[in-house]
Design a protein around this motif. Structure first.
Motif, PDB file in Angstrom:
ATOM      1  N   UNK A 196      14.667  25.190  35.058  1.00  2.53           N
ATOM      2  CA  UNK A 196      14.262  26.004  35.039  1.00  2.53           C
ATOM      3  C   UNK A 196      15.288  26.517  36.274  1.00  2.53           C
ATOM      4  N   UNK A 197      15.617  27.953  35.985  1.00  4.73           N
ATOM      5  CA  UNK A 197      17.112  28.934  36.927  1.00  4.73           C
ATOM      6  C   UNK A 197      16.066  29.364  38.234  1.00  4.73           C
ATOM      7  N   UNK A 198      15.511  28.137  38.963  1.00  3.28           N
ATOM      8  CA  UNK A 198      15.077  29.074  40.165  1.00  3.28           C
ATOM      9  C   UNK A 198      16.429  30.434  41.614  1.00  3.28           C
ATOM     10  N   UNK A 199      15.360  31.275  41.971  1.00  2.00           N
ATOM     11  CA  UNK A 199      16.217  31.620  43.115  1.00  2.00           C
ATOM     12  C   UNK A 199      14.713  32.910  43.421  1.00  2.00           C
ATOM     13  N   UNK A 200      15.646  33.254  44.728  1.00  2.00           N
ATOM     14  CA  UNK A 200      14.156  34.631  45.640  1.00  2.00           C
ATOM     15  C   UNK A 200      14.442  35.914  44.657  1.00  2.00           C
ATOM     16  N   UNK A 201      13.113  35.737  43.850  1.00  2.00           N
ATOM     17  CA  UNK A 201      12.782  36.987  44.192  1.00  2.00           C
ATOM     18  C   UNK A 201      13.641  38.317  44.260  1.00  2.00           C
ATOM     19  N   UNK A 202      14.355  38.418  45.430  1.00  2.00           N
ATOM     20  CA  UNK A 202      14.750  39.440  46.104  1.00  2.00           C
ATOM     21  C   UNK A 202      15.955  39.548  45.133  1.00  2.00           C
ATOM     22  N   UNK A 203      16.415  39.163  44.944  1.00  2.00           N
ATOM     23  CA  UNK A 203      17.671  37.977  44.593  1.00  2.00           C
ATOM     24  C   UNK A 203      18.097  38.431  42.452  1.00  2.00           C
ATOM     25  N   UNK A 204      16.767  37.786  42.014  1.00  2.00           N
ATOM     26  CA  UNK A 204      17.232  38.223  40.873  1.00  2.00           C
ATOM     27  C   UNK A 204      16.694  39.673  39.601  1.00  2.00           C
ATOM     28  N   UNK A 205      16.194  40.303  41.458  1.00  2.00           N
ATOM     29  CA  UNK A 205      15.322  41.153  41.004  1.00  2.00           C
ATOM     30  C   UNK A 205      16.464  42.786  40.976  1.00  2.00           C
ATOM     31  N   UNK A 206      17.496  42.791  42.354  1.00  2.00           N
ATOM     32  CA  UNK A 206      17.836  42.919  42.185  1.00  2.00           C
ATOM     33  C   UNK A 206      19.740  43.071  41.225  1.00  2.00           C
ATOM     34  N   UNK A 207      19.907  41.667  40.770  1.00  2.00           N
ATOM     35  CA  UNK A 207      20.661  41.382  39.557  1.00  2.00           C
ATOM     36  C   UNK A 207      20.005  42.061  38.260  1.00  2.00           C
ATOM     37  N   UNK A 208      18.681  42.042  38.285  1.00  2.00           N
ATOM     38  CA  UNK A 208      18.390  42.643  36.656  1.00  2.00           C
ATOM     39  C   UNK A 208      18.494  44.274  37.039  1.00  2.00           C
ATOM     40  N   UNK A 209      17.851  44.780  38.081  1.00  2.00           N
ATOM     41  CA  UNK A 209      18.331  46.218  38.087  1.00  2.00           C
ATOM     42  C   UNK A 209      19.186  46.964  37.938  1.00  2.00           C
ATOM     43  N   UNK A 210      20.769  45.752  38.377  1.00  2.00           N
ATOM     44  CA  UNK A 210      21.808  46.060  38.173  1.00  2.00           C
ATOM     45  C   UNK A 210      22.249  46.213  36.814  1.00  2.00           C
ATOM     46  N   UNK A 211      21.830  45.128  36.266  1.00  2.00           N
ATOM     47  CA  UNK A 211      22.071  44.655  34.382  1.00  2.00           C
ATOM     48  C   UNK A 211      21.334  46.314  33.761  1.00  2.00           C
ATOM     49  N   UNK A 212      20.979  46.293  34.366  1.00  2.00           N
ATOM     50  CA  UNK A 212      19.630  47.462  33.255  1.00  2.00           C
ATOM     51  C   UNK A 212      20.110  49.184  33.806  1.00  2.00           C
ATOM     52  N   UNK A 213      20.951  48.942  34.930  1.00  2.00           N
ATOM     53  CA  UNK A 213      21.609  50.569  34.832  1.00  2.00           C
ATOM     54  C   UNK A 213      23.091  50.169  34.049  1.00  2.00           C
ATOM     55  N   UNK A 214      23.188  49.352  34.467  1.00  2.00           N
ATOM     56  CA  UNK A 214      24.159  49.197  33.063  1.00  2.00           C
ATOM     57  C   UNK A 214      24.473  49.501  31.597  1.00  2.00           C
ATOM     58  N   UNK A 251      14.427  28.540  32.021  1.00  2.00           N
ATOM     59  CA  UNK A 251      13.454  29.866  32.034  1.00  2.00           C
ATOM     60  C   UNK A 251      13.365  29.739  33.295  1.00  2.00           C
ATOM     61  N   UNK A 252      13.135  31.373  34.071  1.00  2.00           N
ATOM     62  CA  UNK A 252      13.183  31.372  35.367  1.00  2.00           C
ATOM     63  C   UNK A 252      12.968  32.956  35.433  1.00  2.00           C
ATOM     64  N   UNK A 253      12.584  33.688  36.840  1.00  2.00           N
ATOM     65  CA  UNK A 253      12.524  35.318  36.933  1.00  2.00           C
ATOM     66  C   UNK A 253      13.715  35.954  36.492  1.00  2.00           C
ATOM     67  N   UNK A 254      12.881  37.580  36.560  1.00  2.00           N
ATOM     68  CA  UNK A 254      14.245  38.324  36.131  1.00  2.00           C
ATOM     69  C   UNK A 254      15.643  38.249  37.283  1.00  2.00           C
ATOM     70  N   UNK A 255      16.028  38.149  36.130  1.00  2.00           N
ATOM     71  CA  UNK A 255      17.543  37.758  36.867  1.00  2.00           C
ATOM     72  C   UNK A 255      18.434  37.191  37.717  1.00  2.00           C
ATOM     73  N   UNK A 256      17.143  35.669  37.461  1.00  2.00           N
ATOM     74  CA  UNK A 256      17.937  34.062  37.809  1.00  2.00           C
ATOM     75  C   UNK A 256      18.997  33.962  36.956  1.00  2.00           C
ATOM     76  N   UNK A 257      19.808  34.236  35.961  1.00  2.00           N
ATOM     77  CA  UNK A 257      20.951  33.938  35.359  1.00  2.00           C
ATOM     78  C   UNK A 257      20.961  32.981  34.195  1.00  2.00           C
ATOM     79  N   UNK A 258      19.660  32.430  34.123  1.00  2.00           N
ATOM     80  CA  UNK A 258      19.419  32.030  32.406  1.00  2.00           C
ATOM     81  C   UNK A 258      19.700  32.377  31.548  1.00  2.00           C
ATOM     82  N   UNK A 259      19.673  33.872  31.146  1.00  2.00           N
ATOM     83  CA  UNK A 259      20.617  34.117  29.697  1.00  2.00           C
ATOM     84  C   UNK A 259      22.586  33.537  29.784  1.00  2.00           C
ATOM     85  N   UNK A 260      22.760  33.796  30.867  1.00  2.00           N
ATOM     86  CA  UNK A 260      24.523  33.263  31.504  1.00  2.00           C
ATOM     87  C   UNK A 260      24.433  31.792  30.948  1.00  2.00           C
TER      88      UNK A 260
END
Length: 223
Positions: free
Chosen positions: A131-149, A6-15
């Motif tokens: 629960x893979x936890x990280x700051x929301x801003x960090x996770x969203x930045x990663x998630x948006x980069x993934x979506x764009x790619x 579990x975790x917020x968007x872009x936390x890295x849980x899938x990896x």
């Protein structure tokens, strides 16, 4: 054994789920890796509706019911049969996500969500949740980069929500973990993939005795 990530968007849980799957399989364990929403053809169709940003008009209640319907199909078609075959099941999100996102994020009634979760799962609960936890801003930045790619469908309906929404989700997760420390392992996911994997393995080393020598902690010091 049934383990959820579990975790917020872009936390890295899938990896991290994928890396653990590979490690378990290398040691001879049969592993089913799956995800929510989705995990089977019918639930995947519901996933497409739920994550498509063009469907912004979905009401919170309709969203909640779609998640419950997808989960009911997924549990009976994928998770329960795999567990009955004696496999390790690793699932990318499960009922805790509904509590965090629809309960705390959307601020729907938590008692109603818990009731729906029990109905959809038949009472099935994970034995362990990372629960893979990280700051929301960090996770969203990663998630948006993934979506764009990405070259496929843009699954970004939740990434477009406000920072406040994602903060409520994160706090919902952390509160749920604090209330069930026997099930949850909270992992710092703010670092890179290798650093997070070290933390995952270190946390798991005392929790997976049922799997014997299934996981091992790297020799290098945890970062």
């Amino acid at each position: 054994m049934f383990i959820t990530f579990e975790g917020v968007e872009g936390c890295g849980k899938t990896t991290q789920l994928r890396l653990l799957k590979e490690r378990l399989q290398a040691r001879g364990h049969r592993v089913t890796a799956t995800r929510e929403p989705g995990g089977c053809p019918i639930a995947d169709q519901m996933r497409a509706i739920l994550l498509d940003a063009q469907n912004s008009a979905i009401t919170p209640l309709a969203e909640l019911l779609l998640y419950a319907a997808a989960r009911a199909q997924h549990v009976q078609e994928v998770i329960v049969p795999a567990l009955e075959r004696g496999e390790v099941v690793l699932c990318d999100r499960f009922t805790d996500a509904t509590v965090a996102y629809q309960g705390h994020g959307r601020e729907l009634d938590l008692a109603t969500i818990e009731q729906l979760n029990r109905l959809a799962t038949g009472g099935l609960e994970p034995q362990l949740t990372l629960l893979i936890d990280c700051p929301v801003e960090t996770g969203l930045s990663r998630a948006r980069a993934r979506i764009e790619a990405a070259t496929g469908a843009r699954e970004e309906r939740f990434e477009l929500e406000s920072i406040l929404f994602h903060e409520r989700v994160r706090q919902g997760y952390l509160g749920r973990a604090a209330a069930a420390p026997q099930r949850f392992l909270v992992i710092d996911g703010s670092g890179d993939v290798a650093a997070t994997e070290e933390r995952v393995l270190a946390a798991l080393s005392g929790k997976l005795s049922v799997l014997g020598e299934a996981v091992s902690v790297p020799q290098q010091a945890e970062r």
